[in-house]
Write a protein that holds these residues in place. Structure first.
Motif, PDB file in Angstrom:
ATOM      1  N   LEU A   1       1.170  10.940  -6.230  1.00 40.18           N
ATOM      2  CA  LEU A   1      -0.147  10.736  -6.231  1.00 40.18           C
ATOM      3  C   LEU A   1      -0.622  12.043  -6.163  1.00 40.18           C
ATOM      4  O   LEU A   1      -0.429  13.037  -5.266  1.00 40.18           O
TER       5      LEU A   1
ATOM      6  N   TYR B   1     -13.217   3.260  -2.327  1.00 43.63           N
ATOM      7  CA  TYR B   1     -12.992   4.227  -1.507  1.00 43.63           C
ATOM      8  C   TYR B   1     -14.726   4.308  -0.709  1.00 43.63           C
ATOM      9  O   TYR B   1     -15.427   4.829  -1.512  1.00 43.63           O
TER      10      TYR B   1
ATOM     11  N   SER C   1      -5.297   9.711   6.991  1.00 42.23           N
ATOM     12  CA  SER C   1      -6.632   9.226   6.962  1.00 42.23           C
ATOM     13  C   SER C   1      -6.965   7.755   6.809  1.00 42.23           C
ATOM     14  O   SER C   1      -6.274   7.166   5.754  1.00 42.23           O
TER      15      SER C   1
ATOM     16  N   HIS D   1       0.722  -1.075  -0.139  1.00 42.06           N
ATOM     17  CA  HIS D   1      -0.039  -0.024  -0.040  1.00 42.06           C
ATOM     18  C   HIS D   1       0.732   1.249   0.027  1.00 42.06           C
ATOM     19  O   HIS D   1       1.217   1.712   1.106  1.00 42.06           O
TER      20      HIS D   1
ATOM     21  N   ASN E   1      -3.824  14.944   2.891  1.00 44.24           N
ATOM     22  CA  ASN E   1      -3.844  13.552   3.870  1.00 44.24           C
ATOM     23  C   ASN E   1      -2.740  12.663   3.407  1.00 44.24           C
ATOM     24  O   ASN E   1      -2.736  12.347   2.321  1.00 44.24           O
TER      25      ASN E   1
ATOM     26  N   CYS F   1       2.491   8.067   1.677  1.00 41.34           N
ATOM     27  CA  CYS F   1       2.046   9.190   0.832  1.00 41.34           C
ATOM     28  C   CYS F   1       2.286  10.451   1.365  1.00 41.34           C
ATOM     29  O   CYS F   1       1.551  11.400   2.101  1.00 41.34           O
TER      30      CYS F   1
HETATM   31  O1  URP Z   1      -4.158   9.790   4.555  1.00 41.97           O
HETATM   32  C1  URP Z   1      -4.100   8.902   3.492  1.00 41.97           C
HETATM   33  N1  URP Z   1      -4.193   7.632   3.601  1.00 41.97           N
HETATM   34  N2  URP Z   1      -3.363   9.308   2.156  1.00 41.97           N
HETATM   35  C2  URP Z   1      -3.530   8.672   1.228  1.00 41.97           C
HETATM   36  C3  URP Z   1      -4.567   8.197   0.456  1.00 41.97           C
HETATM   37  C4  URP Z   1      -5.322   7.427   0.868  1.00 41.97           C
HETATM   38  O2  URP Z   1      -6.345   7.718   1.368  1.00 41.97           O
HETATM   39  O3  URP Z   1      -5.064   6.186   0.898  1.00 41.97           O
END
Ligand code: URP
Ligand code: ZN
Length: 468
Positions: free
Chosen positions: A66, A154, A290, A61, A339, A319
């Motif tokens: 991005l 999502y 998140s 992951h 995020n 990320c």
């Molecule tokens: O906060 C997060 N997880 N950012 C990366 C994009 C995602 O929601 O997976």
């Protein structure tokens, strides 16, 4: 390529641990045994005395470069995969996230072009951000021709990438027919929107409100919904970045009924908690991801779930965004902070230090959750995630005595901050080998830009009980 012979290491796999030698040729493991001889005079020999040898880490992951809310995550495929190798991860699985209306295969092509500069091997999950009959057919092409047997949905972010329930059901139904896996970001998007608006209207605009806008109930609700849809459609489900004890409980309940439900957590949920949001707004922004960090009591439940096999993997959700110029663009509205956090470089050392050395998990469990289980769940095993004859020679020679302090100053991740600043770690890669080449030694990544290869993955048909 010349032979490479690794002598006298302690080889640890998901099911075994033994002293031995490994002979590598042509990118593959050719032999494993005791006192293996050099096949010829040119053979390079690595002495692994005192070192552990793991199959290369697989981070299931990550999000390199991005695009998010008018900015782009700060590691590109080259810098991010360099950081991965330095941390002992030799394979990543990133995401294709088509714009709504964009053909999946066109988005895949674009992502493959960006990922071509990767220094480690990579695959993709295909995100489904909209639904129609063309997408249904393209899902089939992804599975049958593109080696992508996993689809991401999502339940949050409905304005951009999230799906409504009827579309989630259609995706799961299609995945079930194709024998593919659905990976799900479980936060109930409408609840997040409602709570965010309420907080902003009350003047609670600061970063700490991020956690209040996404409380544990928001995750639990979405987990129950995803589990219900998966049960009734027959889809195999993998829940990403599980952060709460409530979610763990629901997942365990589904698994106890024999359902093909898998789940991942991330180092930040195991090691950090919501008290980080008590920092100044400028500092707290670094911890916005998140789901958010949780009250401290959730951490013990996540460690227990890793140990007892309810959670099968640890991915990073890597990320990263710089604090300066990205996270701090608008600190007056927490919903505008991008995020995400960095972690691909630190996953193994954090899990080893906090998991193995503090006896939350055994060494074999460490190998399971960082390598073997991601390989099995995502159709790469035994080529990846194993130390076996015929497997890719992706190996980490691990020095269990090495010590370091994590710092943004010294990390290879391209980011001006790390949420693990000051963490003392014990255990680090000494040497990393990918497809038979030494790609990390003496603290430096030596892999060539573009050395990574796109991975065609196989469909799988597993139960969580197959992984313990
Ligand atoms: O906060 C997060 N997880 N950012 C990366 C994009 C995602 O929601 O997976
Ligand atoms: Zn993610």
């Amino acid at each position: 390529m010349a032979f490479l012979l690794i002598k006298n290491g302690q080889i640890v796999t998901d099911s075994d641990s033994f002293q031995g030698d490994i002979l590598i040729d042509d990118g593959k493991i050719q032999a494993i045994g005791r006192e293996l001889e050099k096949p010829d005079l040119k053979t390079q020999v690595l002495d692994a005395s005192g070192l552990l040898i793991f199959p290369g880490g697989i981070d299931p992951h990550v999000h390199m470069e991005l695009p998010v809310a008018g900015t782009v995550s700060s590691d590109d495929f080259e810098s991010g995969t360099r950081a991965a190798l330095a941390g002992g991860t030799t394979t990543i699985i990133d995401f294709v996230t088509p714009e709504r209306g964009q053909p999946l295969l066109e988005a895949l092509q674009g992502r493959k072009e960006l990922a071509g500069k990767s220094v480690c091997d990579y695959g993709f999950h295909m995100s489904l951000t909209a639904w129609n009959e063309t997408i249904r057919r393209e899902m089939e092409t992804c599975v049958r021709e593109e080696g992508i047997p996993s689809f991401k949905v999502y339940l949050a972010y409905k304005e951009t990438v999230g799906l409504e329930d009827r579309d989630l059901i259609a995706v799961m139904d299609t995945a079930a027919r194709l024998g593919a896996l659905v990976t799900a970001h479980c936060e109930h998007g409408d609840l997040v929107t409602y709570l965010s608006k309420k907080l902003l209207a009350a003047g609670r605009t600061e970063p700490r409100s991020h956690a209040l806008s996404r409380p544990p109930e928001v995750e639990r609700e979405a987990v129950v919904r995803a589990l219900t849809f998966a049960k009734l459609t027959g889809a195999q489900l993998y829940i990403v970045h599980v952060s709460t004890k409530e979610a763990v409980r629901e997942i365990a309940r589904a698994q106890a009924k024999g359902r093909p439900v898998f789940a991942e957590t991330c180092p930040h949920y195991l090691l950090l908690d919501a008290r980080e949001y008590d920092r100044s707004p400028a500092a707290a922004a670094a911890y916005i991801m998140s789901p958010p960090l949780r009250p401290p009591e959730h951490k013990a439940a996540l460690w227990d779930a890793l140990k007892n096999g309810t959670l099968q993997t640890v991915g990073t959700d890597h990320c990263p965004f710089n604090l300066k110029g990205q996270k701090d663009r608008d600190l007056s509205d927490f919903t505008k902070i991008p995020n995400g956090v960095a972690g691909v470089e630190n996953r193994l050392e954090l899990l080893f230090t906090a998991g193995v050395l503090r006896k939350h998990i055994s060494l074999r469990q460490f190998v399971r959750v960082t390598s073997a289980n991601p390989a099995k769940i995502f159709g790469l095993f035994p080529r990846k995630g194993s130390v076996s004859v015929g497997a890719d020679a992706d190996l980490v020679l691990w020095n269990p005595a090495a010590q370091e302090i994590i710092s943004a100053e010294t990390q290879k991740q391209r980011c001006d901050t790390t949420i693990y600043e000051g963490f003392k770690i014990r255990g680090k890669p000494e040497t990393v080998i990918a497809k038979g080449h030494i790609v990390f030694e003496k603290g430096e990544v030596t892999a060539e830009r573009g050395a990574g290869r796109y991975l065609y993955r196989q469909k799988t048909n597993l139960l969580p009980s197959d992984l313990n």
